[in-house]
Scaffold this motif. Sequence first.
Motif, short mmCIF file in Angstrom:
data_model
loop_
_atom_site.label_atom_id
_atom_site.label_comp_id
_atom_site.label_asym_id
_atom_site.label_seq_id
_atom_site.Cartn_x
_atom_site.Cartn_y
_atom_site.Cartn_z
N ASP A 127 0.79 -1.23 0.00
CA ASP A 127 0.00 0.00 0.00
C ASP A 127 0.82 1.28 0.00
O ASP A 127 0.42 2.28 -0.60
CB ASP A 127 -0.94 0.02 1.21
CG ASP A 127 -2.05 -1.01 1.09
OD1 ASP A 127 -1.79 -2.09 0.51
OD2 ASP A 127 -3.16 -0.75 1.57
N ARG A 180 6.30 5.58 -4.56
CA ARG A 180 6.23 7.04 -4.50
C ARG A 180 5.49 7.64 -5.69
O ARG A 180 5.08 8.80 -5.64
CB ARG A 180 7.64 7.63 -4.40
CG ARG A 180 8.38 7.27 -3.12
CD ARG A 180 9.64 8.09 -2.97
NE ARG A 180 10.59 7.85 -4.05
CZ ARG A 180 11.51 6.90 -4.03
NH1 ARG A 180 11.60 6.09 -2.98
NH2 ARG A 180 12.35 6.75 -5.04
N ASP A 181 5.32 6.87 -6.74
CA ASP A 181 4.70 7.36 -7.97
C ASP A 181 3.25 6.87 -8.02
O ASP A 181 2.98 5.67 -8.15
CB ASP A 181 5.48 6.83 -9.17
CG ASP A 181 4.97 7.38 -10.49
OD1 ASP A 181 3.86 7.93 -10.53
OD2 ASP A 181 5.70 7.25 -11.50
N ALA A 182 2.30 7.80 -7.93
CA ALA A 182 0.88 7.44 -7.94
C ALA A 182 0.48 6.78 -9.26
O ALA A 182 -0.37 5.89 -9.28
CB ALA A 182 0.03 8.68 -7.70
N SER A 183 1.08 7.20 -10.36
CA SER A 183 0.73 6.60 -11.65
C SER A 183 1.20 5.16 -11.75
O SER A 183 0.54 4.32 -12.37
CB SER A 183 1.32 7.44 -12.80
OG SER A 183 2.74 7.46 -12.75
N TRP A 232 1.39 3.13 -9.19
CA TRP A 232 0.41 2.38 -8.40
C TRP A 232 -0.85 2.11 -9.23
O TRP A 232 -1.35 0.98 -9.26
CB TRP A 232 0.06 3.13 -7.12
CG TRP A 232 -1.03 2.45 -6.35
CD1 TRP A 232 -2.37 2.63 -6.46
CD2 TRP A 232 -0.85 1.43 -5.36
NE1 TRP A 232 -3.06 1.80 -5.61
CE2 TRP A 232 -2.15 1.05 -4.92
CE3 TRP A 232 0.26 0.81 -4.81
CZ2 TRP A 232 -2.35 0.07 -3.95
CZ3 TRP A 232 0.06 -0.17 -3.84
CH2 TRP A 232 -1.22 -0.53 -3.42
N ALA A 233 -1.35 3.12 -9.89
CA ALA A 233 -2.59 2.98 -10.65
C ALA A 233 -2.44 1.96 -11.78
O ALA A 233 -3.40 1.28 -12.15
CB ALA A 233 -3.01 4.33 -11.21
N PRO A 271 -7.33 2.66 -4.66
CA PRO A 271 -6.83 4.04 -4.69
C PRO A 271 -5.42 4.16 -4.09
O PRO A 271 -5.07 3.44 -3.15
CB PRO A 271 -7.85 4.80 -3.83
CG PRO A 271 -9.09 3.97 -3.89
CD PRO A 271 -8.62 2.55 -3.96
N TYR A 272 -4.64 5.06 -4.64
CA TYR A 272 -3.29 5.31 -4.15
C TYR A 272 -3.36 5.95 -2.76
O TYR A 272 -4.09 6.92 -2.54
CB TYR A 272 -2.55 6.24 -5.11
CG TYR A 272 -1.14 6.58 -4.71
CD1 TYR A 272 -0.17 5.59 -4.62
CD2 TYR A 272 -0.78 7.90 -4.42
CE1 TYR A 272 1.13 5.91 -4.27
CE2 TYR A 272 0.53 8.22 -4.08
CZ TYR A 272 1.48 7.23 -4.00
OH TYR A 272 2.76 7.53 -3.64
N GLY A 293 -0.53 6.91 -0.90
CA GLY A 293 0.67 7.67 -0.54
C GLY A 293 1.85 6.75 -0.27
O GLY A 293 1.78 5.54 -0.52
N SER A 294 2.93 7.31 0.23
CA SER A 294 4.13 6.49 0.49
C SER A 294 4.66 6.74 1.89
O SER A 294 4.51 7.84 2.44
CB SER A 294 5.23 6.80 -0.54
OG SER A 294 5.69 8.13 -0.41
#
Length: 348
Positions: free
Chosen positions: A100, A104-107, A109-110, A116-117, A119-120
């Motif tokens: 989870d 660090r990169d939300a894209s 993760w997606a 849903p992302y 965070g890190s």
Amino acid sequence: MRMRIAVAGASGYAGGEVLRLLIGHPTVHIGALTAASNAGSTVGDHHSHLFPLADRKIQETTVEALADHDAVVLALPHGTSAGVAAQLPPHTIVVDCGADFRLRDASAWARFYDTPYAGSWPYGLPELLRDDGSRQRQHLLGATRIAAPGCYPTVVSLALAPGLQAGLIQPHDVVVVAASGTSGAGRSLRAPLMASTVMGSMSSYSVAGVHRHIPEIEQNLSAAAGESVQVSFTPLLAPMSRGILATCTARLRGAVTPEQVRSTWVETYADEPYVRVLPAGRWPTTGDVLGSNVVAMQVAVDVDAERVIVVAAVDNLTKGTGGAVVQCLNLALGLPETAGLPMTGVAP
């Protein structure tokens, strides 16, 4: 003073390995043990080898059950830790075994996950090199939120980081083929993981850039290199219950001798208790690291192909999961980093 630690997801493989190590920890008291569908059962129903905890009841995972502890370990399915962590007090140390908070990169993760992302958090691989010469360890001292690394990223990142940090290997021609035991997929009953399917057979899975650990591996290696690293990663399922053997190769950058390559790896990990570069000519096996918190590796140069080859072995449940959690807990709690962690494997 003994630290009180709760484990959520105590009935799974990751939770069970965390408990195995905490039982032998000199300054830990094991507090609440929780799960979802297995609430109401005992530890012994799921982990018959954990004799000291066999009669302990597993509670339902609630914030009330977890809150009154020095630290909480979340050994939950991907995508479920964020909701639990958000409700825990900010002073409680939380270490998440899931993915989870690793990226660090939300894209990224997606692309690889369907929740849903969130965070890190500080990344829980203490030995990981950074391009400025530091190590990830300094970001874990006294941290209250830590994302434990994945098992494949642990072994691959430690195997290749020295060459990337030193500028000895190129960042855009990195190839990894790694074989893992079936425990890496968790306890859920699935046909590809049944003994009748796995025994006497090896198979590949998540081929051609779709494995969820790829962005984590690239994130770690890019941090070591100081530039973007691209990895071709092919995982294999091996007929064994635990362990990973990773063969990692990368093209040399410039005129580098085999002696320079070997000395870089040896010097990098000379003072790391849980990373062992083996004597020249000795190659690691998964059996050597079974039950230990050690990553064992060997490095060599294929002169004709102009490639560095690093073969590394890790127990995916110990250093790859539970051992990483305990190592991070020790750093966050101000305890000796090696407390409660085995440096020796089990043989035969």
